[in-house]
Design a protein around this motif. Structure first.
Motif, PDB file in Angstrom:
ATOM      1  N   ILE A 154       0.846  -1.190   0.000  1.00 31.81           N
ATOM      2  CA  ILE A 154       0.000   0.000   0.000  1.00 31.81           C
ATOM      3  C   ILE A 154       0.878   1.235   0.000  1.00 31.81           C
ATOM      4  N   ALA A 156       0.759   5.872  -0.188  1.00 35.64           N
ATOM      5  CA  ALA A 156      -0.069   7.040   0.102  1.00 35.64           C
ATOM      6  C   ALA A 156      -0.995   7.275  -1.088  1.00 35.64           C
ATOM      7  N   GLY A 157      -2.261   6.965  -0.913  1.00 35.54           N
ATOM      8  CA  GLY A 157      -3.245   7.212  -1.953  1.00 35.54           C
ATOM      9  C   GLY A 157      -3.433   6.111  -2.969  1.00 35.54           C
ATOM     10  N   SER A 158      -2.739   4.996  -2.844  1.00 36.06           N
ATOM     11  CA  SER A 158      -2.902   3.908  -3.808  1.00 36.06           C
ATOM     12  C   SER A 158      -2.431   2.597  -3.186  1.00 36.06           C
ATOM     13  N   ILE A 159      -2.541   1.533  -3.963  1.00 36.21           N
ATOM     14  CA  ILE A 159      -2.083   0.227  -3.494  1.00 36.21           C
ATOM     15  C   ILE A 159      -1.139  -0.373  -4.521  1.00 36.21           C
ATOM     16  N   THR A 197       2.472   7.653   5.268  1.00 39.21           N
ATOM     17  CA  THR A 197       1.056   7.931   5.458  1.00 39.21           C
ATOM     18  C   THR A 197       0.613   7.222   6.726  1.00 39.21           C
ATOM     19  N   THR A 201      -5.508   7.673   7.397  1.00 40.41           N
ATOM     20  CA  THR A 201      -5.527   8.423   6.135  1.00 40.41           C
ATOM     21  C   THR A 201      -5.909   7.523   4.971  1.00 40.41           C
ATOM     22  N   GLU A 202      -5.322   6.332   4.924  1.00 40.77           N
ATOM     23  CA  GLU A 202      -5.595   5.436   3.789  1.00 40.77           C
ATOM     24  C   GLU A 202      -6.994   4.836   3.860  1.00 40.77           C
ATOM     25  N   LYS A 203      -7.477   4.575   5.049  1.00 39.10           N
ATOM     26  CA  LYS A 203      -8.880   4.140   5.171  1.00 39.10           C
ATOM     27  C   LYS A 203      -9.811   5.200   4.594  1.00 39.10           C
ATOM     28  N   THR A 205      -8.995   7.863   2.457  1.00 35.33           N
ATOM     29  CA  THR A 205      -8.770   8.260   1.064  1.00 35.33           C
ATOM     30  C   THR A 205      -9.053   7.138   0.074  1.00 35.33           C
ATOM     31  N   GLN A 206      -9.019   5.891   0.558  1.00 37.08           N
ATOM     32  CA  GLN A 206      -9.198   4.763  -0.363  1.00 37.08           C
ATOM     33  C   GLN A 206     -10.534   4.039  -0.137  1.00 37.08           C
TER      34      GLN A 206
END
Length: 212
Positions: A154, A156-159, A197, A201-203, A205-206
């Motif tokens: 994973i 920041a902002g993508s996987i 990140t 945040t990832e929960k 933003t994604q």
């Protein structure tokens, strides 16, 4: 202390030093390239690296591991499924980029193993197995420091991608939700190719990717 170093051969990758400031001993995570650059930092800052830890077996995360391991006489660790990658330049993608990178002497880990610093056994990582980007992808999680080195699972902002050898999109999605997103929300995630990140945040933003 965490020191993020950008290294590059074909691709730019984040290598990390995780150092106990009391003893100046620590781990080197994902030395993907530029062995001399990393060795100079170790010498200049008088670091004692006990182990090299690989999050997975793609060449841009292990390209400098052999040279550094031999120079410092230290072991290389990765998940046991990594054997398929470190012994095969097709699987680790180095052959596609005109390289032939393999490793011979690797020590293998399994899910939930604990890796401790010899100079200070209170400094530990728990190995969390999160396949999907590769068969062998792991996260190194520090409960005490609330940080995780996540490799290419994973960003920041993508996987991570799941279309390389051994990749599996369903495994990757499931692992991120069940294992990474189950860590405390304030856990800092240090990835192979993005800025740090957090789980929260990832929960947030994604959400659309994971249907949260």
């Amino acid at each position: 202390m965490i020191k993020q170093i950008s290294v590059k051969d074909v691709f730019e990758t984040n290598a990390y030093f995780y150092i106990d400031e009391t003893t100046n001993h620590g781990f080197l995570i994902d030395p993907g390239a530029e062995a001399d650059k990393l060795l100079q930092i170790i010498k200049k800052e008088k670091l004692v690296i006990e182990k090299i830890l690989l999050t997975h077996g793609h060449f841009d995360h292990m390209g400098a591991a052999k040279q550094i391991s031999k120079k410092l006489n230290i072991p290389i660790y990765m998940h046991s499924e990594g054997n398929k990658y470190v012994t095969n330049s097709v699987w680790n993608l180095s052959s596609v980029c005109g390289r032939d990178i393999t490793l011979e002497d690797v020590r293998y880990l399994k899910d939930d193993d604990i890796i401790a610093l010899e100079a200070n056994p209170d400094i530990t990582f728990r190995v969390i197995y999160v396949p999907g980007h590769t068969l062998d992808s792991v996260v190194y999680y520090s409960v005490d420091k609330n940080i995780a080195f996540v490799g290419d699972t994973i960003f920041a902002g993508s996987i991570g991608r799941s279309d390389f050898y051994g990749g599996n999109a369903i495994q990757l999605f499931t692992g991120i939700v069940q294992k990474i997103f189950s860590l405390p929300d304030n856990t800092i995630l240090y990835s192979g190719h993005s800025k740090p990140t957090t789980v929260a945040t990832e929960k947030n933003t994604q959400k659309q990717i994971f249907g949260l």
